[in-house]
Design a protein around this motif. Structure first.
Motif, PDB file in Angstrom:
ATOM      1  N   PRO A   5       0.826  -1.205   0.000  1.00 18.97           N
ATOM      2  CA  PRO A   5       0.000   0.000   0.000  1.00 18.97           C
ATOM      3  C   PRO A   5       0.867   1.265   0.000  1.00 18.97           C
ATOM      4  O   PRO A   5       1.988   1.271   0.527  1.00 18.97           O
ATOM      5  CB  PRO A   5      -0.811  -0.118   1.289  1.00 18.97           C
ATOM      6  N   MET A   6       0.333   2.303  -0.578  1.00 21.96           N
ATOM      7  CA  MET A   6       1.064   3.573  -0.649  1.00 21.96           C
ATOM      8  C   MET A   6       1.309   4.150   0.749  1.00 21.96           C
ATOM      9  O   MET A   6       2.239   4.923   0.928  1.00 21.96           O
ATOM     10  CB  MET A   6       0.327   4.580  -1.530  1.00 21.96           C
ATOM     11  N   SER A   7       0.547   3.746   1.734  1.00 23.06           N
ATOM     12  CA  SER A   7       0.773   4.223   3.106  1.00 23.06           C
ATOM     13  C   SER A   7       2.133   3.756   3.634  1.00 23.06           C
ATOM     14  O   SER A   7       2.666   4.339   4.566  1.00 23.06           O
ATOM     15  CB  SER A   7      -0.347   3.751   4.031  1.00 23.06           C
ATOM     16  N   ARG A   8       2.717   2.705   3.014  1.00 17.84           N
ATOM     17  CA  ARG A   8       4.037   2.202   3.424  1.00 17.84           C
ATOM     18  C   ARG A   8       5.128   2.608   2.437  1.00 17.84           C
ATOM     19  O   ARG A   8       6.247   2.107   2.509  1.00 17.84           O
ATOM     20  CB  ARG A   8       3.990   0.680   3.553  1.00 17.84           C
ATOM     21  N   VAL A  17       6.764   1.948  -8.658  1.00 20.01           N
ATOM     22  CA  VAL A  17       5.445   2.426  -8.261  1.00 20.01           C
ATOM     23  C   VAL A  17       4.465   1.993  -9.336  1.00 20.01           C
ATOM     24  O   VAL A  17       4.807   1.883 -10.513  1.00 20.01           O
ATOM     25  CB  VAL A  17       5.396   3.959  -8.043  1.00 20.01           C
ATOM     26  N   HIS A  18       3.238   1.714  -8.917  1.00 17.86           N
ATOM     27  CA  HIS A  18       2.218   1.224  -9.834  1.00 17.86           C
ATOM     28  C   HIS A  18       1.141   2.282  -9.989  1.00 17.86           C
ATOM     29  O   HIS A  18       0.586   2.771  -9.019  1.00 17.86           O
ATOM     30  CB  HIS A  18       1.616  -0.075  -9.282  1.00 17.86           C
ATOM     31  N   ASP A  19       0.879   2.623 -11.250  1.00 22.87           N
ATOM     32  CA  ASP A  19      -0.176   3.572 -11.583  1.00 22.87           C
ATOM     33  C   ASP A  19      -1.471   2.788 -11.798  1.00 22.87           C
ATOM     34  O   ASP A  19      -1.444   1.656 -12.301  1.00 22.87           O
ATOM     35  CB  ASP A  19       0.217   4.332 -12.861  1.00 22.87           C
ATOM     36  N   ARG A  20      -2.552   3.383 -11.444  1.00 19.62           N
ATOM     37  CA  ARG A  20      -3.848   2.707 -11.549  1.00 19.62           C
ATOM     38  C   ARG A  20      -4.165   2.254 -12.975  1.00 19.62           C
ATOM     39  O   ARG A  20      -4.932   1.326 -13.185  1.00 19.62           O
ATOM     40  CB  ARG A  20      -4.934   3.642 -11.036  1.00 19.62           C
ATOM     41  N   CYS A  36       7.037  14.677  -1.782  1.00 22.72           N
ATOM     42  CA  CYS A  36       6.623  15.123  -0.445  1.00 22.72           C
ATOM     43  C   CYS A  36       5.874  16.449  -0.494  1.00 22.72           C
ATOM     44  O   CYS A  36       4.978  16.690   0.315  1.00 22.72           O
ATOM     45  CB  CYS A  36       7.833  15.221   0.473  1.00 22.72           C
ATOM     46  N   ARG A  37       6.204  17.254  -1.454  1.00 22.11           N
ATOM     47  CA  ARG A  37       5.566  18.570  -1.554  1.00 22.11           C
ATOM     48  C   ARG A  37       4.224  18.526  -2.282  1.00 22.11           C
ATOM     49  O   ARG A  37       3.286  19.222  -1.896  1.00 22.11           O
ATOM     50  CB  ARG A  37       6.505  19.533  -2.266  1.00 22.11           C
ATOM     51  N   TYR A  38       4.115  17.720  -3.335  1.00 17.90           N
ATOM     52  CA  TYR A  38       2.948  17.803  -4.211  1.00 17.90           C
ATOM     53  C   TYR A  38       2.013  16.597  -4.194  1.00 17.90           C
ATOM     54  O   TYR A  38       0.898  16.694  -4.713  1.00 17.90           O
ATOM     55  CB  TYR A  38       3.396  18.056  -5.654  1.00 17.90           C
ATOM     56  N   ALA A  39       2.411  15.461  -3.664  1.00 20.08           N
ATOM     57  CA  ALA A  39       1.537  14.290  -3.667  1.00 20.08           C
ATOM     58  C   ALA A  39       0.313  14.533  -2.788  1.00 20.08           C
ATOM     59  O   ALA A  39       0.423  15.130  -1.718  1.00 20.08           O
ATOM     60  CB  ALA A  39       2.300  13.061  -3.180  1.00 20.08           C
ATOM     61  N   ARG A  40      -0.824  14.079  -3.267  1.00 23.43           N
ATOM     62  CA  ARG A  40      -2.072  14.247  -2.520  1.00 23.43           C
ATOM     63  C   ARG A  40      -2.757  12.897  -2.374  1.00 23.43           C
ATOM     64  O   ARG A  40      -2.946  12.175  -3.355  1.00 23.43           O
ATOM     65  CB  ARG A  40      -3.025  15.210  -3.248  1.00 23.43           C
ATOM     66  N   GLU A  41      -3.143  12.574  -1.154  1.00 24.69           N
ATOM     67  CA  GLU A  41      -3.808  11.296  -0.893  1.00 24.69           C
ATOM     68  C   GLU A  41      -5.307  11.432  -1.117  1.00 24.69           C
ATOM     69  O   GLU A  41      -5.917  12.434  -0.756  1.00 24.69           O
ATOM     70  CB  GLU A  41      -3.535  10.843   0.537  1.00 24.69           C
ATOM     71  N   HIS A  42      -5.888  10.401  -1.717  1.00 26.82           N
ATOM     72  CA  HIS A  42      -7.331  10.336  -1.947  1.00 26.82           C
ATOM     73  C   HIS A  42      -7.899   9.145  -1.190  1.00 26.82           C
ATOM     74  O   HIS A  42      -7.155   8.329  -0.643  1.00 26.82           O
ATOM     75  CB  HIS A  42      -7.627  10.186  -3.450  1.00 26.82           C
ATOM     76  N   GLU A  43      -9.208   9.013  -1.203  1.00 31.95           N
ATOM     77  CA  GLU A  43      -9.859   7.886  -0.546  1.00 31.95           C
ATOM     78  C   GLU A  43      -9.310   6.575  -1.074  1.00 31.95           C
ATOM     79  O   GLU A  43      -8.928   6.464  -2.234  1.00 31.95           O
ATOM     80  CB  GLU A  43     -11.361   7.944  -0.796  1.00 31.95           C
ATOM     81  N   GLY A  44      -9.264   5.607  -0.213  1.00 28.67           N
ATOM     82  CA  GLY A  44      -8.808   4.285  -0.613  1.00 28.67           C
ATOM     83  C   GLY A  44      -7.305   4.157  -0.703  1.00 28.67           C
ATOM     84  O   GLY A  44      -6.796   3.175  -1.229  1.00 28.67           O
ATOM     85  N   GLY A  45      -6.556   5.158  -0.218  1.00 23.76           N
ATOM     86  CA  GLY A  45      -5.100   5.078  -0.215  1.00 23.76           C
ATOM     87  C   GLY A  45      -4.445   5.405  -1.535  1.00 23.76           C
ATOM     88  O   GLY A  45      -3.247   5.184  -1.702  1.00 23.76           O
ATOM     89  N   LEU A  46      -5.207   5.938  -2.506  1.00 23.10           N
ATOM     90  CA  LEU A  46      -4.631   6.333  -3.785  1.00 23.10           C
ATOM     91  C   LEU A  46      -3.880   7.648  -3.628  1.00 23.10           C
ATOM     92  O   LEU A  46      -4.279   8.514  -2.846  1.00 23.10           O
ATOM     93  CB  LEU A  46      -5.718   6.492  -4.843  1.00 23.10           C
ATOM     94  N   ILE A  47      -2.800   7.787  -4.381  1.00 23.90           N
ATOM     95  CA  ILE A  47      -1.993   9.011  -4.336  1.00 23.90           C
ATOM     96  C   ILE A  47      -1.984   9.653  -5.715  1.00 23.90           C
ATOM     97  O   ILE A  47      -1.639   9.008  -6.707  1.00 23.90           O
ATOM     98  CB  ILE A  47      -0.538   8.705  -3.911  1.00 23.90           C
ATOM     99  N   ASP A  48      -2.365  10.905  -5.783  1.00 28.99           N
ATOM    100  CA  ASP A  48      -2.296  11.674  -7.021  1.00 28.99           C
ATOM    101  C   ASP A  48      -0.948  12.390  -7.035  1.00 28.99           C
ATOM    102  O   ASP A  48      -0.645  13.170  -6.130  1.00 28.99           O
ATOM    103  CB  ASP A  48      -3.442  12.690  -7.055  1.00 28.99           C
ATOM    104  N   PHE A  49      -0.140  12.079  -8.049  1.00 25.38           N
ATOM    105  CA  PHE A  49       1.183  12.698  -8.143  1.00 25.38           C
ATOM    106  C   PHE A  49       1.587  12.842  -9.604  1.00 25.38           C
ATOM    107  O   PHE A  49       1.654  11.852 -10.334  1.00 25.38           O
ATOM    108  CB  PHE A  49       2.231  11.866  -7.396  1.00 25.38           C
ATOM    109  N   ASP A  50       1.834  14.035 -10.028  1.00 23.38           N
ATOM    110  CA  ASP A  50       2.387  14.336 -11.349  1.00 23.38           C
ATOM    111  C   ASP A  50       1.601  13.659 -12.481  1.00 23.38           C
ATOM    112  O   ASP A  50       2.178  13.074 -13.390  1.00 23.38           O
ATOM    113  CB  ASP A  50       3.859  13.931 -11.397  1.00 23.38           C
TER     114      ASP A  50
END
Length: 74
Positions: A5-8, A17-20, A36-50
């Motif tokens: 999981p992205m939480s780890r 890293v695996h993209d959806r 660290c500056r721009y990544a944003r967490e969404h529901e379900g542990g998904l991370i929006d980055f670049d």
């Protein structure tokens, strides 16, 4: 490939890293400050980055060469 999981996720360490969308991307620790500056967490542990939606990561595969491929004397 087992996804963690992205939480780890530790952006300071190399991994895949695996993209959806199904792509796996070799992660460079050089990107950690931007992550660290721009990544944003969404529901379900998904991370929006670049422009990516990261849903997991995995260790880099270990590659072992046969003994006859490794030079003994350089």
């Amino acid at each position: 490939m087992t996804l963690h999981p992205m939480s780890r996720f530790d952006p300071s360490k190399p991994c895949l890293v695996h993209d959806r969308s199904g792509r796996s991307i070799a992660w460079s620790p050089d990107w950690a400050p931007t992550y660290c500056r721009y990544a944003r967490e969404h529901e379900g542990g998904l991370i929006d980055f670049d422009g990516l939606v990261l849903d997991g990561w995995s260790d880099l595969p270990k590659i072992e060469l046969p003994a006859d491929c490794v030079p003994h004397d350089i």
